[in-house]
Design a protein around this motif. Sequence first.
Motif, PDB file in Angstrom:
ATOM      1  N   GLU A   4       8.601 -11.930  -3.640  1.00 30.61           N
ATOM      2  CA  GLU A   4       9.751 -11.457  -2.878  1.00 30.61           C
ATOM      3  C   GLU A   4       9.263 -10.969  -1.520  1.00 30.61           C
ATOM      4  O   GLU A   4       8.181 -10.393  -1.412  1.00 30.61           O
ATOM      5  N   ILE A   5      10.065 -11.214  -0.488  1.00 28.17           N
ATOM      6  CA  ILE A   5       9.766 -10.708   0.853  1.00 28.17           C
ATOM      7  C   ILE A   5      10.909  -9.795   1.275  1.00 28.17           C
ATOM      8  O   ILE A   5      12.076 -10.187   1.232  1.00 28.17           O
ATOM      9  N   ASP A   6      10.568  -8.601   1.693  1.00 25.73           N
ATOM     10  CA  ASP A   6      11.557  -7.672   2.242  1.00 25.73           C
ATOM     11  C   ASP A   6      11.651  -7.963   3.737  1.00 25.73           C
ATOM     12  O   ASP A   6      10.790  -7.552   4.520  1.00 25.73           O
ATOM     13  N   GLU A   7      12.675  -8.683   4.129  1.00 25.10           N
ATOM     14  CA  GLU A   7      12.828  -9.100   5.524  1.00 25.10           C
ATOM     15  C   GLU A   7      12.997  -7.917   6.470  1.00 25.10           C
ATOM     16  O   GLU A   7      12.652  -8.015   7.639  1.00 25.10           O
ATOM     17  N   GLU A   8      13.509  -6.820   5.964  1.00 24.82           N
ATOM     18  CA  GLU A   8      13.677  -5.624   6.796  1.00 24.82           C
ATOM     19  C   GLU A   8      12.323  -5.013   7.166  1.00 24.82           C
ATOM     20  O   GLU A   8      12.169  -4.428   8.232  1.00 24.82           O
ATOM     21  N   ARG A  49      -1.612 -13.640  -3.705  1.00 23.58           N
ATOM     22  CA  ARG A  49      -1.990 -12.230  -3.888  1.00 23.58           C
ATOM     23  C   ARG A  49      -2.706 -11.696  -2.654  1.00 23.58           C
ATOM     24  O   ARG A  49      -2.476 -10.565  -2.224  1.00 23.58           O
ATOM     25  N   GLU A  50      -3.585 -12.510  -2.088  1.00 21.67           N
ATOM     26  CA  GLU A  50      -4.294 -12.120  -0.871  1.00 21.67           C
ATOM     27  C   GLU A  50      -3.308 -11.892   0.273  1.00 21.67           C
ATOM     28  O   GLU A  50      -3.412 -10.916   1.016  1.00 21.67           O
ATOM     29  N   ALA A  51      -2.334 -12.779   0.410  1.00 24.52           N
ATOM     30  CA  ALA A  51      -1.325 -12.632   1.456  1.00 24.52           C
ATOM     31  C   ALA A  51      -0.569 -11.318   1.311  1.00 24.52           C
ATOM     32  O   ALA A  51      -0.334 -10.613   2.298  1.00 24.52           O
ATOM     33  N   ALA A  59       5.438  -5.982   3.087  1.00 29.50           N
ATOM     34  CA  ALA A  59       6.748  -6.589   2.889  1.00 29.50           C
ATOM     35  C   ALA A  59       6.785  -7.597   1.742  1.00 29.50           C
ATOM     36  O   ALA A  59       7.852  -8.064   1.371  1.00 29.50           O
ATOM     37  N   ILE A  60       5.627  -7.919   1.180  1.00 32.29           N
ATOM     38  CA  ILE A  60       5.545  -8.925   0.119  1.00 32.29           C
ATOM     39  C   ILE A  60       5.296  -8.247  -1.218  1.00 32.29           C
ATOM     40  O   ILE A  60       4.367  -7.467  -1.360  1.00 32.29           O
ATOM     41  N   THR A  61       6.145  -8.581  -2.189  1.00 35.91           N
ATOM     42  CA  THR A  61       5.976  -8.082  -3.548  1.00 35.91           C
ATOM     43  C   THR A  61       5.675  -9.269  -4.459  1.00 35.91           C
ATOM     44  O   THR A  61       6.359 -10.286  -4.401  1.00 35.91           O
ATOM     45  N   VAL A  62       4.638  -9.123  -5.263  1.00 38.54           N
ATOM     46  CA  VAL A  62       4.265 -10.147  -6.229  1.00 38.54           C
ATOM     47  C   VAL A  62       4.511  -9.579  -7.616  1.00 38.54           C
ATOM     48  O   VAL A  62       3.989  -8.527  -7.965  1.00 38.54           O
TER      49      VAL A  62
END
Length: 66
Positions: A4-8, A49-51, A59-62
């Motif tokens: 998921e990416i939180d665009e905010e 995961r690295e990203a 902003a990235i949730t894995v």
Amino acid sequence: MKIEIDEEKCIGAGQCVMSSPETFDQREEDGVAFLLEESPAPERRARVREAATLCPAAAITVVEDH
């Protein structure tokens, strides 16, 4: 794995695209990241995961499969 990416939160740094260009890209107009695939193949998961770790805005949730 689900991503998921939180665009905010995204500040358009592009670390995700550099780490995993098969999974992430950025919008031309504002640089905000978006997903090319929400559930990457197993061979791409380490780069995803690295990203997420490299994202300066967190902003990235894995979410890992169980």
